[in-house]
Design a protein around this motif. Structure first.
Motif, mmCIF file in Angstrom:
data_model
loop_
_atom_site.group_PDB
_atom_site.id
_atom_site.type_symbol
_atom_site.label_atom_id
_atom_site.label_comp_id
_atom_site.label_asym_id
_atom_site.label_seq_id
_atom_site.Cartn_x
_atom_site.Cartn_y
_atom_site.Cartn_z
ATOM 1 N N GLN A 109 48.159 80.673 51.403
ATOM 2 C CA GLN A 109 47.794 79.811 50.291
ATOM 3 C C GLN A 109 48.422 80.272 48.979
ATOM 4 N N LEU A 110 48.579 79.315 48.090
ATOM 5 C CA LEU A 110 48.972 79.554 46.704
ATOM 6 C C LEU A 110 47.966 78.811 45.844
ATOM 7 N N PHE A 111 47.312 79.507 44.921
ATOM 8 C CA PHE A 111 46.344 78.894 44.031
ATOM 9 C C PHE A 111 47.024 78.554 42.707
ATOM 10 N N ALA A 112 47.138 77.260 42.400
ATOM 11 C CA ALA A 112 47.703 76.815 41.136
ATOM 12 C C ALA A 112 46.561 76.651 40.135
ATOM 13 N N ILE A 113 46.659 77.365 39.020
ATOM 14 C CA ILE A 113 45.584 77.420 38.030
ATOM 15 C C ILE A 113 46.049 76.730 36.754
ATOM 16 N N PRO A 114 45.356 75.679 36.274
ATOM 17 C CA PRO A 114 45.778 74.986 35.052
ATOM 18 C C PRO A 114 45.778 75.918 33.843
ATOM 19 N N SER A 115 46.734 75.727 32.959
ATOM 20 C CA SER A 115 46.847 76.600 31.784
ATOM 21 C C SER A 115 45.689 76.430 30.820
ATOM 22 N N ASP A 116 44.984 75.278 30.877
ATOM 23 C CA ASP A 116 43.873 75.058 29.955
ATOM 24 C C ASP A 116 42.544 75.565 30.505
ATOM 25 N N THR A 117 42.578 76.259 31.651
ATOM 26 C CA THR A 117 41.354 76.865 32.181
ATOM 27 C C THR A 117 40.827 77.890 31.188
ATOM 28 N N GLN A 118 39.550 77.792 30.862
ATOM 29 C CA GLN A 118 38.989 78.608 29.785
ATOM 30 C C GLN A 118 38.551 80.000 30.221
ATOM 31 N N VAL A 119 38.055 80.117 31.471
ATOM 32 C CA VAL A 119 37.448 81.377 31.913
ATOM 33 C C VAL A 119 37.966 81.744 33.295
ATOM 34 N N GLY A 120 38.247 83.031 33.499
ATOM 35 C CA GLY A 120 38.623 83.551 34.801
ATOM 36 C C GLY A 120 37.869 84.838 35.065
ATOM 37 N N LEU A 121 37.843 85.268 36.321
ATOM 38 C CA LEU A 121 37.145 86.501 36.676
ATOM 39 C C LEU A 121 38.101 87.428 37.421
ATOM 40 N N ILE A 122 38.147 88.681 36.982
ATOM 41 C CA ILE A 122 38.924 89.727 37.648
ATOM 42 C C ILE A 122 37.933 90.731 38.218
ATOM 43 N N SER A 123 38.009 90.965 39.515
ATOM 44 C CA SER A 123 37.039 91.838 40.172
ATOM 45 C C SER A 123 37.717 92.967 40.914
ATOM 46 N N ASP A 124 37.165 94.148 40.780
ATOM 47 C CA ASP A 124 37.519 95.255 41.669
ATOM 48 C C ASP A 124 36.962 94.933 43.055
ATOM 49 N N VAL A 125 37.438 95.621 44.071
ATOM 50 C CA VAL A 125 36.966 95.398 45.442
ATOM 51 C C VAL A 125 36.111 96.561 45.922
ATOM 52 N N ASP A 126 36.698 97.761 45.965
ATOM 53 C CA ASP A 126 36.035 98.920 46.561
ATOM 54 C C ASP A 126 34.811 99.335 45.762
ATOM 55 N N ASP A 127 33.648 99.286 46.413
ATOM 56 C CA ASP A 127 32.351 99.654 45.855
ATOM 57 C C ASP A 127 31.873 98.712 44.754
ATOM 58 N N THR A 128 32.605 97.620 44.534
ATOM 59 C CA THR A 128 32.132 96.574 43.642
ATOM 60 C C THR A 128 31.607 95.407 44.460
ATOM 61 N N PHE A 173 38.565 86.391 30.140
ATOM 62 C CA PHE A 173 38.251 86.938 31.455
ATOM 63 C C PHE A 173 36.911 87.668 31.469
ATOM 64 N N ILE A 174 36.223 87.520 32.593
ATOM 65 C CA ILE A 174 35.072 88.352 32.931
ATOM 66 C C ILE A 174 35.599 89.458 33.834
ATOM 67 N N TYR A 213 23.620 85.540 29.530
ATOM 68 C CA TYR A 213 24.633 85.652 28.487
ATOM 69 C C TYR A 213 25.783 84.681 28.729
ATOM 70 N N LEU A 214 26.236 84.578 29.978
ATOM 71 C CA LEU A 214 27.381 83.729 30.283
ATOM 72 C C LEU A 214 27.064 82.240 30.152
ATOM 73 N N ARG A 215 25.792 81.870 30.298
ATOM 74 C CA ARG A 215 25.436 80.445 30.234
ATOM 75 C C ARG A 215 25.762 79.822 28.884
ATOM 76 N N GLN A 216 25.796 80.614 27.827
ATOM 77 C CA GLN A 216 26.094 80.049 26.510
ATOM 78 C C GLN A 216 27.544 79.557 26.406
ATOM 79 N N PHE A 217 28.419 80.008 27.335
ATOM 80 C CA PHE A 217 29.821 79.580 27.324
ATOM 81 C C PHE A 217 30.060 78.437 28.301
#
Length: 403
Positions: free
Chosen positions: A193-212, A322-323, A398-402
């Motif tokens: 797969q390739l995920f195409a993400i629109p440039s006007d997307t306001q919020v993204g999430l970056i997550s660690d994997v190991d032990d997260t 980003f979160i 906290y995130l609900r306000q956005f």
């Protein structure tokens, strides 16, 4: 999940097929300032790197010779890519495998680590059935300038000394998932797969994997090695409550991309991706690292690996906030605080999963002390908890306000 098929890439019946160009420089990938790499290494580290390179090189030569005697052929292992409105980043690897082997199989870590790289292999690439007209763009995680002379044909690209192919291709795609097809001589096409993400997307999430999100117990070396190399991938345990938290964040921000970073090697990408799917986490690109020491002056540390890829995502999506979610067992608090300082206003919140004493230290159960990092000092709100449920209580309001 990568899958192999005997069908040729599907193309639209009544539309002209126009090759997709790949440019030398499209994003900041490949343009890193060399002064921002690892800097000068100690004599001890230089010696360790040289010895590791020597041993690894001997193993590759011997295993490649054995693969030749067994008549093994190059095979593509495709990885999930991502893109924005202008370009997409595609990554795959060629390895030697028996004639009837299939890509994307979930293997124990030790078998994935023993994959034999097939360097200098010509790979044809297509997105949604449309061929990619390619140049050699760079070497994974080296960030050197492009050497156009490495390319051989306009409709193929050449894998590097570790078998990796890392391309940035120019094409506007509709938002959402797309199919990328790779093919080498003598093998059926494989896809991912390739995920195409629109440039006007306001919020993204970056997550660690190991032990997260995945219980690995990285601070305890022998446990981490067992979990990575020997444990059945389908028996790996999710951190309690984290998949629920991630899905609630996905409900708050339906367009948000989820990008997973890990210091694990690309060799185990399939097992981690299987885990993400089986445990119900939102799907998204998984960015790992190349552990082959030979083409590089050094192996990047976990901190530098995460910093480099996070900075790349910041550059690829300049209007996105980003979160960042990680754990305190390695150096995620320091890493995320560094990102927040370098990119003021771009980090919406930081979530830190706190490891228990038993997870963080071999002696933790007896001493009651956790060998973990303190919470980062930053202007960005930091939320912490031992489980996803703990984080959810404070982070979601906290995130609900956005929203």
């Amino acid at each position: 999940m990568a899958q192999e098929t005997d069908r040729e890439p599907v193309q639209a019946d009544d539309m002209e097929t126009v090759p997709i160009p790949a440019r030398k420089v499209v994003s900041s990938f490949g343009l890193r300032d060399s002064r921002r790499r690892l800097g000068q290494r100690s004599a001890k580290n230089n010696l360790a790197h040289s010895l590791f390179s020597l041993v690894y090189g001997v193993w590759v030569r011997l295993s490649s010779a054995l693969a030749g005697k067994l008549d093994w052929r190059p095979m593509v292992e495709p990885y999930v890519g991502y893109g924005n409105d202008e370009y997409s980043r595609l990554v795959c690897r060629t390895v030697y495998a028996p004639r009837h082997s299939q890509s994307g199989r979930v293997l124990r870590g030790i078998r994935g680590m023993l994959a034999i790289p097939a360097p200098g292999i010509h790979v044809s690439v297509a997105i949604d059935g449309v061929p990619v007209s390619t140049l050699q763009v760079g070497k994974l995680e080296v960030y050197d300038k492009v050497d156009p002379g490495q390319g051989s044909r306009a409709d193929e690209a050449l894998t590097d000394a570790s078998g990796y192919l890392d391309l940035v291709v120019e094409r506007r795609l509709e938002p959402g998932p797309h199919e990328v097809t790779y093919q080498v001589a003598g093998r059926a096409p494989v896809s991912s797969q390739l995920f195409a993400i629109p440039s006007d997307t306001q919020v993204g999430l970056i997550s660690d994997v190991d032990d997260t999100i995945l219980v690995t117990q990285v601070p305890t070396l022998w446990k981490a090695a067992y979990n990575l190399l020997l444990l059945n991938p389908r028996k790996r345990v999710s951190v309690p409550g984290m998949s629920v938290l991630y899905n609630k964040i996905a409900d708050l921000f339906p367009q948000a991309p989820f990008v997973y970073l890990s210091t694990s090697p690309w060799n185990v990408e399939g097992s981690i991706r299987q885990f993400i799917g089986d445990q119900g986490y939102p799907m998204g690109p998984l960015l790992l690292r190349d552990m082959d020491p030979r083409p590089k002056s050094s192996i990047t540390s976990g901190v530098h690996h995460k910093l480099e890829f996070t900075e790349q995502l910041m550059a690829d999506f300049p209007h996105m906030k980003f979160i960042l979610i990680g754990d305190d067992g390695q150096k995620d608090p320091t890493t995320y605080a560094t990102i927040a300082r370098r990119y003021p206003g771009r980090v919406l919140a930081i979530g830190i999963r706190q490891l228990s004493p038993r997870e963080s230290s071999p002696l933790g159960r007896m001493s009651g002390l956790a060998a973990t990092q303190p919470m980062p000092v930053t202007d960005v709100p930091v939320f912490n908890g031992t489980t996803g449920a703990n984080l959810m209580k404070t982070m979601l309001p906290y995130l609900r306000q956005f929203h």
